[in-house]
Design a protein around this motif. Structure first.
Motif, PDB file in Angstrom:
ATOM      1  N   VAL A  96       0.840  -1.203   0.000  1.00  0.00           N
ATOM      2  CA  VAL A  96       0.000   0.000   0.000  1.00  0.00           C
ATOM      3  C   VAL A  96       0.876   1.254   0.000  1.00  0.00           C
ATOM      4  CG1 VAL A  96      -1.681   1.320   1.328  1.00  0.00           C
ATOM      5  CG2 VAL A  96      -1.999  -1.143   1.019  1.00  0.00           C
ATOM      6  N   LYS A  97       1.984   1.199   0.728  1.00  0.00           N
ATOM      7  CA  LYS A  97       2.908   2.347   0.730  1.00  0.00           C
ATOM      8  C   LYS A  97       3.392   2.621  -0.703  1.00  0.00           C
ATOM      9  CE  LYS A  97       4.841   2.904   4.713  1.00  0.00           C
ATOM     10  NZ  LYS A  97       5.679   2.496   5.857  1.00  0.00           N
ATOM     11  N   HIS A  98       3.722   1.547  -1.416  1.00  0.00           N
ATOM     12  CA  HIS A  98       4.160   1.690  -2.806  1.00  0.00           C
ATOM     13  C   HIS A  98       3.037   2.274  -3.672  1.00  0.00           C
ATOM     14  CE1 HIS A  98       6.283   0.654  -6.552  1.00  0.00           C
ATOM     15  NE2 HIS A  98       5.081   0.287  -6.995  1.00  0.00           N
ATOM     16  N   LEU A  99       1.825   1.728  -3.493  1.00  0.00           N
ATOM     17  CA  LEU A  99       0.699   2.191  -4.323  1.00  0.00           C
ATOM     18  C   LEU A  99       0.361   3.647  -4.039  1.00  0.00           C
ATOM     19  CD1 LEU A  99      -1.674  -0.925  -4.107  1.00  0.00           C
ATOM     20  CD2 LEU A  99      -0.157  -0.268  -6.004  1.00  0.00           C
ATOM     21  N   ASP A 100       0.585   4.067  -2.801  1.00  0.00           N
ATOM     22  CA  ASP A 100       0.276   5.453  -2.431  1.00  0.00           C
ATOM     23  C   ASP A 100       1.172   6.459  -3.158  1.00  0.00           C
ATOM     24  OD1 ASP A 100      -1.857   4.846  -0.852  1.00  0.00           O
ATOM     25  OD2 ASP A 100      -0.775   4.913   1.053  1.00  0.00           O
ATOM     26  N   GLY A 101       2.210   5.967  -3.824  1.00  0.00           N
ATOM     27  CA  GLY A 101       3.076   6.839  -4.622  1.00  0.00           C
ATOM     28  C   GLY A 101       2.457   7.207  -5.961  1.00  0.00           C
ATOM     29  N   PHE A 102       1.268   6.654  -6.240  1.00  0.00           N
ATOM     30  CA  PHE A 102       0.597   6.918  -7.521  1.00  0.00           C
ATOM     31  C   PHE A 102      -0.824   7.397  -7.233  1.00  0.00           C
ATOM     32  CE2 PHE A 102       3.667   3.566  -7.915  1.00  0.00           C
ATOM     33  CZ  PHE A 102       4.350   3.852  -9.081  1.00  0.00           C
ATOM     34  N   PRO A 103      -1.396   8.156  -8.169  1.00  0.00           N
ATOM     35  CA  PRO A 103      -2.814   8.509  -7.961  1.00  0.00           C
ATOM     36  C   PRO A 103      -3.654   7.225  -7.999  1.00  0.00           C
ATOM     37  CG  PRO A 103      -1.924   9.547  -9.972  1.00  0.00           C
ATOM     38  CD  PRO A 103      -0.846   8.662  -9.435  1.00  0.00           C
ATOM     39  N   PHE A 104      -4.520   7.045  -7.004  1.00  0.00           N
ATOM     40  CA  PHE A 104      -5.238   5.772  -6.901  1.00  0.00           C
ATOM     41  C   PHE A 104      -6.142   5.521  -8.104  1.00  0.00           C
ATOM     42  CE2 PHE A 104      -8.981   3.325  -5.310  1.00  0.00           C
ATOM     43  CZ  PHE A 104      -8.335   2.096  -5.291  1.00  0.00           C
ATOM     44  N   ASP A 105      -6.668   6.608  -8.685  1.00  0.00           N
ATOM     45  CA  ASP A 105      -7.573   6.391  -9.821  1.00  0.00           C
ATOM     46  C   ASP A 105      -6.819   6.229 -11.136  1.00  0.00           C
ATOM     47  OD1 ASP A 105      -6.682   8.957  -9.993  1.00  0.00           O
ATOM     48  OD2 ASP A 105      -8.659   9.906 -10.049  1.00  0.00           O
ATOM     49  N   ALA A 106      -5.492   6.213 -11.094  1.00  0.00           N
ATOM     50  CA  ALA A 106      -4.726   6.034 -12.325  1.00  0.00           C
ATOM     51  C   ALA A 106      -3.473   5.205 -12.038  1.00  0.00           C
ATOM     52  CB  ALA A 106      -4.357   7.402 -12.907  1.00  0.00           C
ATOM     53  N   LEU A 107      -3.659   4.039 -11.432  1.00  0.00           N
ATOM     54  CA  LEU A 107      -2.515   3.176 -11.135  1.00  0.00           C
ATOM     55  C   LEU A 107      -1.942   2.633 -12.443  1.00  0.00           C
ATOM     56  CD1 LEU A 107      -3.817   1.003  -8.121  1.00  0.00           C
ATOM     57  CD2 LEU A 107      -2.256   2.963  -8.018  1.00  0.00           C
ATOM     58  N   PRO A 108      -0.595   2.662 -12.591  1.00  0.00           N
ATOM     59  CA  PRO A 108      -0.001   2.017 -13.769  1.00  0.00           C
ATOM     60  C   PRO A 108      -0.330   0.520 -13.765  1.00  0.00           C
ATOM     61  CG  PRO A 108       1.615   3.373 -12.597  1.00  0.00           C
ATOM     62  CD  PRO A 108       0.404   3.293 -11.730  1.00  0.00           C
ATOM     63  N   GLU A 109      -0.164  -0.104 -14.914  1.00  0.00           N
ATOM     64  CA  GLU A 109      -0.587  -1.505 -15.090  1.00  0.00           C
ATOM     65  C   GLU A 109      -0.005  -2.450 -14.033  1.00  0.00           C
ATOM     66  OE1 GLU A 109      -0.332  -4.299 -18.859  1.00  0.00           O
ATOM     67  OE2 GLU A 109      -0.695  -2.194 -19.416  1.00  0.00           O
ATOM     68  N   LYS A 110       1.288  -2.344 -13.798  1.00  0.00           N
ATOM     69  CA  LYS A 110       1.918  -3.265 -12.834  1.00  0.00           C
ATOM     70  C   LYS A 110       1.406  -3.004 -11.426  1.00  0.00           C
ATOM     71  CE  LYS A 110       6.162  -4.169 -15.365  1.00  0.00           C
ATOM     72  NZ  LYS A 110       7.627  -4.163 -15.353  1.00  0.00           N
TER      73      LYS A 110
END
Lengths: 396, 107
Positions: free
Chosen positions: B54-68
């Motif tokens: 989740v910490k890693h994912l929080d580095g991206f906008p949640f509504d536009a997560l890259p594919e990986k």
């Protein structure tokens, strides 16, 4: 903790409501079911969908109301007005729209002979019109059904001349939930569960928490407040003119599961939408006859679950379950929403077993009456309100 | 050379990538089609990494997560999917419920 642990407190609060056993026959009787169709479902406001099912101008939603032999087409016109119609063509009575949801676009076309209706239900196109006899298109739109919207809940009334407005029908529930921020909630998941049971058995089975420690010991047996004997005690019970509310607090020593404990660490986003109208931490409204609205307080945001119990026959019911949450702002928040949904879903899958077993048991007619304890007062009241509409025993 | 479908810090979760499923229905079907050992192995592989994920994912906008990142996120939803089975029921025999596949999911 505000909950009082006193026994029989709800019977004290509502002394006029009988505490006698309640007849079981209405839950299995085909005759009773026939009367319900006419005297309940055709005579009350029925919640058929949510405004979110019609997200934009020109969008429609179709609700098959089998209990009334009706297919209803709910449309948001390009003028923004939500209208309801019988989904039946003026030509020869064909069902016009066979999809559940969509956009009206240039018009809705009856698949039989391509008669065309616009977003206001008006008949705007008839192939080979010149070959009909005095056909007045302006008099042959879709048949309107009384439709109104309360806090995003879309209701219909099949009586062409309803005895009261939707707002009056909802009465004290509408007062209680005035201004609740339902429009900030988004539909996350819908389940439609077909069960071999009577619709009231399924509704009744949901309408109390007495069963939680016994039927759901592993999932939510120690979740809602318990007295010293480990029996549930609700915070509040309210019997309105037709509708009911009960509300619960959580046990103070609630044990978080490993995943639940983790949620507190991974969801670091700001506090989300709150429903200031919550009475306890879990409020359960029954909107007579067949709709339930559950409001619940989560650690960082609130949410809503709705049930619609759709009778198909005396012994067949679709339990439609919907989960609404504020739009997720982060992965951690979305995982928390998924957690809540999966927990309640798995509880519901245990409940479905009971809904069918209760019907099988009652069908034997081994038991003529149902026994309700004080915590089950809203079920008892529901059966009274129902019988007041149906009049099965009054006229017997 | 194998194709990497997850962000680099989570390479090791490639072994459970078949749990990265878009729809709830698919996640339920996967849970139902797996043995208890397989379910537990998946949970044990991903659950301890959830905070880090989740910490890693929080580095991206949640509504536009890259594919990986989106694939990685879906692994966490599968953890939720199996969590009641692993944490509360602990074994399938403890479940008295209708088949989850009877719950026809509309979304």
């Amino acid at each position: 903790m505000k909950t009082l642990m006193r026994n029989k407190q709800w019977a004290e609060k509502y002394p006029d409501l009988s505490t006698a056993p309640v007849p079981a026959e209405p839950c299995i009787s085909p005759e009773y079911y026939e009367l319900e169709r006419d005297r309940v479902f055709r005579r009350t406001w029925i919640n058929v969908c949510q405004i979110g099912d019609l997200p934009g101008p020109g969008d429609f939603f179709v609700r098959d109301l089998a209990v009334c032999d009706a297919s209803l087409l709910i449309m948001r016109g390009t003028d923004g007005v939500v209208r309801g119609f019988h989904n039946v063509c003026s030509h020869r009575g064909n069902v016009v729209v066979r999809r559940e949801q969509g956009a009206c676009g240039p018009g809705l076309f009856c698949p039989f002979h391509n008669w065309q209706y616009n977003d206001k239900g008006e008949l705007v196109g008839v192939p080979d019109e010149e070959n009909f006899f005095d056909l007045d298109k302006s008099q042959n739109g879709l048949t309107p059904v009384n439709t109104d919207v309360w806090q995003g809940f879309v209701f219909v009334h099949l009586d062409p001349d309803p005895a009261e407005s939707l707002r009056d029908y909802l009465g004290e529930v509408a007062d209680q939930l005035e201004g609740a921020p339902f429009e900030e909630m988004q539909l996350m998941q819908t389940y439609k569960v077909e069960e071999r049971t009577n619709w009231k058995i399924a509704l009744d089975a949901q309408n109390e928490v007495y069963h939680l420690p016994f039927q759901h010991p592993r999932l939510v047996g120690h979740t809602f407040l318990l007295n010293e004997n480990k029996h549930t005690r609700i915070l509040e019970a309210k019997l309105f003119k037709r509708h009911t509310l009960w509300s619960c607090e959580l046990v103070p020593d609630y044990q978080l599961s490993p995943l639940e404990a983790l949620l507190g660490k991974i969801d670091t986003s700001a506090e989300g939408t709150r429903i200031p109208q919550l009475v306890g931490e879990f409020d359960f409204y029954v909107l007579f006859p067949n709709t339930v609205v559950i409001l619940f307080r989560g650690p960082l945001e609130d949410g809503i679950v709705t049930y619609n119990f759709w009778p198909l026959a005396v012994d067949r019911t679709i339990w439609e379950i919907r989960y609404y949450f504020p739009p997720a702002v982060s992965a951690g928040r979305r995982i928390g929403q998924e957690f809540f949904k999966c927990l309640i879903r798995d509880v519901q899958q245990e409940d479905s077993v009971a809904h069918e077993a209760l019907y099988r048991g009652l069908l034997s007619r081994a038991k003529t009456h149902l026994q309700f304890q004080d915590e089950e007062i809203t079920i008892r009241y529901f059966h009274k309100v129902l019988e007041d509409h149906v009049g099965f025993y009054a006229n017997a | 050379m194998t194709t990497q479908s997850l962000p680099a810090p989570f390479d090791d979760l490639e072994s459970v990538i078949d749990w990265s499923l878009e729809r709830e229905r698919e996640r339920t079907e996967k849970r139902e089609a797996s043995t208890m050992d397989e379910v537990r192995a998946f949970y044990d592989a991903v659950f301890p990494r959830m905070e880090e994920i989740v910490k890693h994912l929080d580095g991206f906008p949640f509504d536009a997560l890259p594919e990986k990142e989106h694939r990685l996120f879906l692994l966490t939803l599968s953890v939720v999917e199996v969590s009641n089975l692993v944490e509360r029921y602990k074994r399938r025999e403890a479940i008295t419920a209708v088949s989850p596949l009877d719950y026809s999911s509309v979304q």
